[in-house]
Design an enzyme around this catalytic site. Structure first.
Site, PDB file in Angstrom:
ATOM      1  CG  ASP A  95      -3.265   3.893   4.294  1.00 19.80           C
ATOM      2  OD1 ASP A  95      -4.277   3.699   4.988  1.00 19.80           O
ATOM      3  OD2 ASP A  95      -3.020   3.244   3.246  1.00 19.80           O
ATOM      4  CD1 TRP A 143      -2.106  -2.132   2.050  1.00 21.26           C
ATOM      5  CD2 TRP A 143      -2.877  -1.448   0.062  1.00 21.26           C
ATOM      6  NE1 TRP A 143      -3.077  -3.019   1.643  1.00 21.26           N
ATOM      7  CE2 TRP A 143      -3.554  -2.628   0.430  1.00 21.26           C
ATOM      8  CE3 TRP A 143      -3.185  -0.844  -1.163  1.00 21.26           C
ATOM      9  CZ2 TRP A 143      -4.540  -3.210  -0.379  1.00 21.26           C
ATOM     10  CZ3 TRP A 143      -4.166  -1.420  -1.970  1.00 21.26           C
ATOM     11  CH2 TRP A 143      -4.825  -2.583  -1.573  1.00 21.26           C
ATOM     12  CE  LYS A 146      -8.700  -3.183   3.648  1.00 21.79           C
ATOM     13  NZ  LYS A 146      -7.540  -2.507   3.144  1.00 21.79           N
TER      14      LYS A 146
HETATM   15  C1  LIG Z   1      -7.017  -2.000   1.925  1.00 26.64           C
HETATM   16  C2  LIG Z   1      -6.032  -0.924   2.063  1.00 26.64           C
HETATM   17  C3  LIG Z   1      -5.925   0.091   1.103  1.00 26.64           C
HETATM   18  C4  LIG Z   1      -6.748   0.136  -0.162  1.00 26.64           C
HETATM   19  O1  LIG Z   1      -8.088   0.313   0.094  1.00 26.64           O
HETATM   20  P1  LIG Z   1      -9.158   0.515  -1.084  1.00 26.64           P
HETATM   21  O2  LIG Z   1     -10.308   1.127  -0.338  1.00 26.64           O
HETATM   22  O3  LIG Z   1      -9.452  -0.832  -1.630  1.00 26.64           O
HETATM   23  O4  LIG Z   1      -8.580   1.418  -2.100  1.00 26.64           O
HETATM   24  C5  LIG Z   1      -5.005   1.085   1.331  1.00 26.64           C
HETATM   25  N1  LIG Z   1      -4.231   1.101   2.428  1.00 26.64           N
HETATM   26  C6  LIG Z   1      -4.308   0.132   3.365  1.00 26.64           C
HETATM   27  C7  LIG Z   1      -3.425   0.187   4.560  1.00 26.64           C
HETATM   28  C8  LIG Z   1      -5.208  -0.906   3.211  1.00 26.64           C
HETATM   29  O5  LIG Z   1      -5.278  -1.871   4.142  1.00 26.64           O
END
Ligand SMILES: *Cc1c(COP(=O)(O)O)cnc(C)c1O
Length: 360
Positions: A171, A101, A195
């Site tokens: 993030d 990511w 998540k």
């Molecule tokens: C799942 C995830 C993403 C991507 O998420 P999307 O909503 O599918 O774009 C980005 N960063 C992290 C840390 C993730 O776990």
């Protein structure tokens, strides 16, 4: 009705209480005679939903008044571009590469300016967090970027990097609301909620007000301009109404259950049960350096692909689902988010012990 123990990394398990409440309100939300899915985002009923969601989130995280809270759409992956568009005033930023990511965010940022790799753990398949105590941050960098909890590899920054005074952007998709965090240490925090917090399609962005001043990069779509979104209280256009409603219910569930300190305690307890077993197991092994382990995502392997596949199949038949590791790394991964009960982890470990006994 049979609920399974769902160890999916995302979309992931949600609190049963929240799902039941949503079911009860499906046809008639609080006497409106309609579902939240069917109501105007400018209605009085919806206004209360989004305002309460924001207030509850502010209270959970102690968000100071000089930070804006935005509820947006587009996936965490769209934010990989929004970050440089809104924050790369000098067209230069530093990225710490701790997994897929972070790498994707880095690649996206390169489309808009000079994205510099400050540190990386790629040399050991991202199984650790690199030393970030003396990074080559330069004066002209607009921000330093991290992916705080690495969903795929199961690592977490337990200490934030020294950004040498530069704005920290994080993030936190897979650790959002799993424990308290000091919002004042960041310029911007964001999470895709699927998540740990809600249904896919909603993103939460928490951003310090002063970062909204000044021009965004030319060509930034209006929808990705955070000043516009903030000025319109996330209602510039139709927001992800139903997702925000469910997030609001999860925020209330968290507040009812003692807030984020209580959640941290519970998450530590769950993670310990699993890590303690992995540390003593003769069949299963954790893949992450101990001091960098995530409380949320626990990858492990047997060292043999066939045994891994056999385990995943047997676990599924026993009601422990979505234990397959990410397609890029293989093995297994148990995601044990807030809504996973302690009992789910205990039962998984009991099942693993039994499997170990029969597969030596
Ligand atoms: C799942 C995830 C993403 C991507 O998420 P999307 O909503 O599918 O774009 C980005 N960063 C992290 C840390 C993730 O776990």
């Amino acid at each position: 009705m049979a609920r399974v123990y769902n160890f999916s990394a995302g979309p992931a398990v949600l609190p049963e209480e929240v799902l039941k409440e949503a079911a009860e309100e499906m046809l008639d939300y609080k006497g409106t005679g309609m579902s939240v899915m069917e109501m105007s985002h400018r209605s009085k009923a919806y206004d209360a939903i989004i305002k309460e969601a924001e207030a509850d989130l502010r209270s959970l995280l102690n968000i100071p008044d000089n930070y804006k809270v935005l509820f947006l759409q587009g996936g965490a992956s769209l934010i990989f571009a929004s970050v440089p568009m809104n924050l790369m005033k000098n067209r230069k930023a530093g990225y710490i590469l701790t997994g897929q990511w972070a790498k994707k965010a880095f690649a996206e940022a390169k489309m808009y300016g000079e994205a510099v790799e400050l540190a990386s753990s790629a040399d050991k398949t991202f199984s650790y967090i690199p030393d970030c105590s003396d990074l080559p941050v330069t004066e002209d960098m607009d921000y330093v970027y991290i992916c705080e909890n690495n969903t795929i590899y199961g690592t977490k920054f337990h200490t934030l990097p020294d950004t040498k005074g530069k704005t920290l952007v994080s993030d936190v998709s897979s650790c959002f609301l799993s424990e308290p965090m000091d919002v004042t240490k960041y310029g911007m925090i964001y999470a895709g909620v699927q998540k740990n917090v809600g249904p896919a399609g909603t993103q939460v962005v928490i951003i310090r007000e002063d970062l909204l001043e000044g021009d965004v990069l030319p060509g930034t779509p209006t929808m990705m301009n955070y000043k516009v979104q903030a000025d319109n209280d996330s209602l510039y256009n139709t927001p992800p109404c139903y997702g925000i409603y469910i997030c609001g219910k999860v925020f209330k569930w968290l507040l009812r259950n003692g807030g984020l300190s209580a959640m941290k305690e519970l998450n530590e307890k769950k993670a310990k049960i699993l890590y303690d077993f992995l540390d003593e197991s003769s069949l299963f092994k954790g893949t992450v350096r101990k001091e960098d382990r995530s409380l949320m995502n626990v990858p492990f392997v047997t060292g043999n692909d066939e045994t891994d596949a056999k385990f995943i199949k047997a676990a599924e038949a026993a009601g422990f689902v979505n234990l397959k590791g990410h397609r890029s790394v293989g093995g297994m991964r148990a995601s044990i988010y807030n809504a996973m009960p302690v009992e789910g982890v205990e039962k998984l470990v009991a099942f693993m012990k039994e499997f170990e006994k029969n597969n030596q």
